[in-house]
Scaffold this motif. Structure first.
Motif, PDB file in Angstrom:
ATOM      1  N   ILE A 151     -14.856 -13.457  -0.020  1.00 55.98           N
ATOM      2  CA  ILE A 151     -14.528 -12.591  -0.801  1.00 55.98           C
ATOM      3  C   ILE A 151     -13.439 -11.923  -1.795  1.00 55.98           C
ATOM      4  N   CYS A 152     -13.203 -12.305  -3.047  1.00 56.96           N
ATOM      5  CA  CYS A 152     -11.956 -11.920  -3.730  1.00 56.96           C
ATOM      6  C   CYS A 152     -11.575 -10.580  -3.547  1.00 56.96           C
ATOM      7  N   ARG A 153     -10.315 -10.485  -3.866  1.00 59.28           N
ATOM      8  CA  ARG A 153      -9.463  -9.101  -4.343  1.00 59.28           C
ATOM      9  C   ARG A 153     -10.240  -7.987  -5.129  1.00 59.28           C
ATOM     10  N   GLU A 154     -10.874  -8.772  -6.879  1.00 61.22           N
ATOM     11  CA  GLU A 154     -11.297  -8.354  -7.513  1.00 61.22           C
ATOM     12  C   GLU A 154     -12.857  -7.971  -7.546  1.00 61.22           C
ATOM     13  N   CYS A 155     -13.639  -8.472  -5.721  1.00 58.77           N
ATOM     14  CA  CYS A 155     -14.450  -8.402  -5.508  1.00 58.77           C
ATOM     15  C   CYS A 155     -14.402  -7.121  -4.625  1.00 58.77           C
ATOM     16  N   TYR A 156     -13.319  -7.264  -3.404  1.00 61.72           N
ATOM     17  CA  TYR A 156     -13.964  -6.350  -2.582  1.00 61.72           C
ATOM     18  C   TYR A 156     -13.010  -5.094  -2.499  1.00 61.72           C
ATOM     19  N   GLU A 157     -13.733  -3.724  -2.810  1.00 62.52           N
ATOM     20  CA  GLU A 157     -13.185  -2.794  -2.567  1.00 62.52           C
ATOM     21  C   GLU A 157     -12.604  -2.157  -1.386  1.00 62.52           C
ATOM     22  N   ILE A 158     -12.156  -1.081  -0.791  1.00 60.74           N
ATOM     23  CA  ILE A 158     -12.696  -0.804  -0.137  1.00 60.74           C
ATOM     24  C   ILE A 158     -12.030   0.725  -0.208  1.00 60.74           C
ATOM     25  N   SER A 159     -11.931   1.606   1.245  1.00 59.24           N
ATOM     26  CA  SER A 159     -12.232   2.601   1.049  1.00 59.24           C
ATOM     27  C   SER A 159     -10.291   3.602   1.908  1.00 59.24           C
ATOM     28  N   GLU A 160     -10.048   4.201   1.473  1.00 58.66           N
ATOM     29  CA  GLU A 160      -8.658   4.868   2.282  1.00 58.66           C
ATOM     30  C   GLU A 160      -8.231   4.882   3.228  1.00 58.66           C
ATOM     31  N   PHE A 178      -1.005  -7.743  -0.641  1.00 59.58           N
ATOM     32  CA  PHE A 178      -2.379  -7.822  -0.456  1.00 59.58           C
ATOM     33  C   PHE A 178      -3.715  -6.523  -0.545  1.00 59.58           C
ATOM     34  N   MET A 179      -2.095  -5.971  -1.380  1.00 60.90           N
ATOM     35  CA  MET A 179      -3.390  -4.478  -1.882  1.00 60.90           C
ATOM     36  C   MET A 179      -2.892  -3.930  -2.801  1.00 60.90           C
ATOM     37  N   LYS A 180      -3.873  -3.109  -3.799  1.00 61.96           N
ATOM     38  CA  LYS A 180      -3.612  -3.169  -4.983  1.00 61.96           C
ATOM     39  C   LYS A 180      -4.745  -1.456  -4.625  1.00 61.96           C
ATOM     40  N   GLU A 181      -3.883  -0.423  -5.045  1.00 61.86           N
ATOM     41  CA  GLU A 181      -4.373   0.794  -5.442  1.00 61.86           C
ATOM     42  C   GLU A 181      -5.252   1.617  -6.645  1.00 61.86           C
ATOM     43  N   LYS A 182      -6.170   1.868  -6.218  1.00 59.08           N
ATOM     44  CA  LYS A 182      -7.511   1.771  -8.148  1.00 59.08           C
ATOM     45  C   LYS A 182      -7.132   3.767  -8.029  1.00 59.08           C
ATOM     46  N   GLY A 183      -6.830   4.245  -7.209  1.00 53.22           N
ATOM     47  CA  GLY A 183      -7.355   5.884  -7.502  1.00 53.22           C
ATOM     48  C   GLY A 183      -8.328   5.900  -6.753  1.00 53.22           C
ATOM     49  N   ASN A 184      -8.644   7.083  -6.700  1.00 50.07           N
ATOM     50  CA  ASN A 184      -9.403   8.041  -6.489  1.00 50.07           C
ATOM     51  C   ASN A 184      -9.825   7.421  -5.207  1.00 50.07           C
ATOM     52  N   GLY A 185      -8.931   6.877  -3.868  1.00 56.15           N
ATOM     53  CA  GLY A 185      -9.479   6.701  -2.863  1.00 56.15           C
ATOM     54  C   GLY A 185     -10.134   5.618  -2.376  1.00 56.15           C
ATOM     55  N   LYS A 186      -9.768   4.451  -3.690  1.00 57.91           N
ATOM     56  CA  LYS A 186     -10.226   3.300  -3.598  1.00 57.91           C
ATOM     57  C   LYS A 186      -9.072   2.298  -3.868  1.00 57.91           C
ATOM     58  N   TYR A 187      -9.092   0.750  -3.575  1.00 54.72           N
ATOM     59  CA  TYR A 187      -8.830   0.376  -2.783  1.00 54.72           C
ATOM     60  C   TYR A 187      -9.393  -1.152  -3.118  1.00 54.72           C
ATOM     61  N   GLN A 188      -7.837  -2.459  -3.466  1.00 57.21           N
ATOM     62  CA  GLN A 188      -8.980  -3.882  -3.204  1.00 57.21           C
ATOM     63  C   GLN A 188      -7.865  -4.405  -2.402  1.00 57.21           C
ATOM     64  N   LEU A 189      -8.897  -5.237  -1.744  1.00 57.20           N
ATOM     65  CA  LEU A 189      -7.522  -5.759  -0.540  1.00 57.20           C
ATOM     66  C   LEU A 189      -8.311  -7.574  -1.346  1.00 57.20           C
TER      67      LEU A 189
END
Length: 242
Positions: A151-160, A178-189
């Motif tokens: 799975i790529c980063r754009e598809c892989y949302e993780i929790s805080e 390797f980590m991008k914060e999206k806000g609302n406790g969601k991140y892309q790994l």
């Protein structure tokens, strides 16, 4: 000196949500279909059903040394397989997690490790290299490694809570890569980049490291993806044998 491959979901005989190259015996598919799928992969890569050794994959960082006595068995309590014996095909299973392949042509050692987020935060890639050094006296400079389709980063949302584990384990300069914060406790790994950094840190030369650009979740018609299918799927498999 080494034969290896990674399956797609195409070219098998399984039906429905398993169509058509399902390589899992434990998701509800017919035994006869899975056996035939493995025969087809074996003909393509160069192994027989009797030469397979399986990992059961518990999202740990344990790695098992296997021999010909283990052929036909499922190795329990681990996520990595390793051997220096020819005639053994190491088989690991996937549907978004990261396949890691290793080959030391000098000591003639192969390994395969399954790296989901837990295995990645536990640095199973580095632990695999260290075990090759410990058991077989491998030099990391000699080892070839590959990061397979996952799975790529754009598809892989993780929790805080998961992101925090990565922040605590890895240096800040790695974390920013390797980590991008999206806000609302969601991140892309980005598991590809994380495993790349781990393997380079383990001593693998960059010119000995092959990194995928194929995402399981972006390509649900080609590859099984747990996220894309919401769990209604078969399994892909990675293979490597001396």
């Amino acid at each position: 000196g080494v034969k290896h491959g990674f399956s797609t979901r195409l070219g098998g005989v399984s039906e429905g949500i398993f169509s058509s190259m399902n390589l899992s015996y434990h998701r509800g598919d017919r035994l006869e279909a899975v056996d035939e799928n493995y025969r087809r992969m074996g003909r393509a890569i160069g192994f027989t059903l009797a030469q397979r050794v399986f990992s059961n994959q518990i999202h740990s960082t344990e790695i098992k040394i296997v021999s010909k006595e283990d052929c036909g068995k499922i190795m329990t309590g681990m996520d990595g397989l390793m051997t220096d014996e020819s005639g053994i095909c190491l088989v690991t299973s996937y549907a978004d997690c990261v396949p890691l392949f290793f080959y030391d042509p000098v000591k003639r050692v192969i390994a395969a490790s399954h790296s989901g987020w837990k295995g990645t935060v536990g640095r199973i890639g580095k632990k695999t290299v260290e075990k090759m050094q410990e058991v077989y006296d491998s030099d990391p400079n000699d080892i070839f490694a590959a990061i397979g389709p996952s799975i790529c980063r754009e598809c892989y949302e993780i929790s805080e809570d998961v992101a925090i584990k990565f922040r605590e384990e890895f240096p800040n300069d790695w974390y920013r890569q390797f980590m991008k914060e999206k806000g609302n406790g969601k991140y892309q790994l980005d598991l590809w980049k994380t495993n790349e950094l781990i393997l380079l840190d383990a001593g693998i030369n960059s010119d000995h490291l092959d990194i995928t650009d194929v995402c399981t979740c972006c390509n649900p018609n080609l590859l099984f993806s747990h996220r894309a299918s919401r769990g209604k799927r078969g399994n892909l498999a990675g293979f490597i044998c001396l």
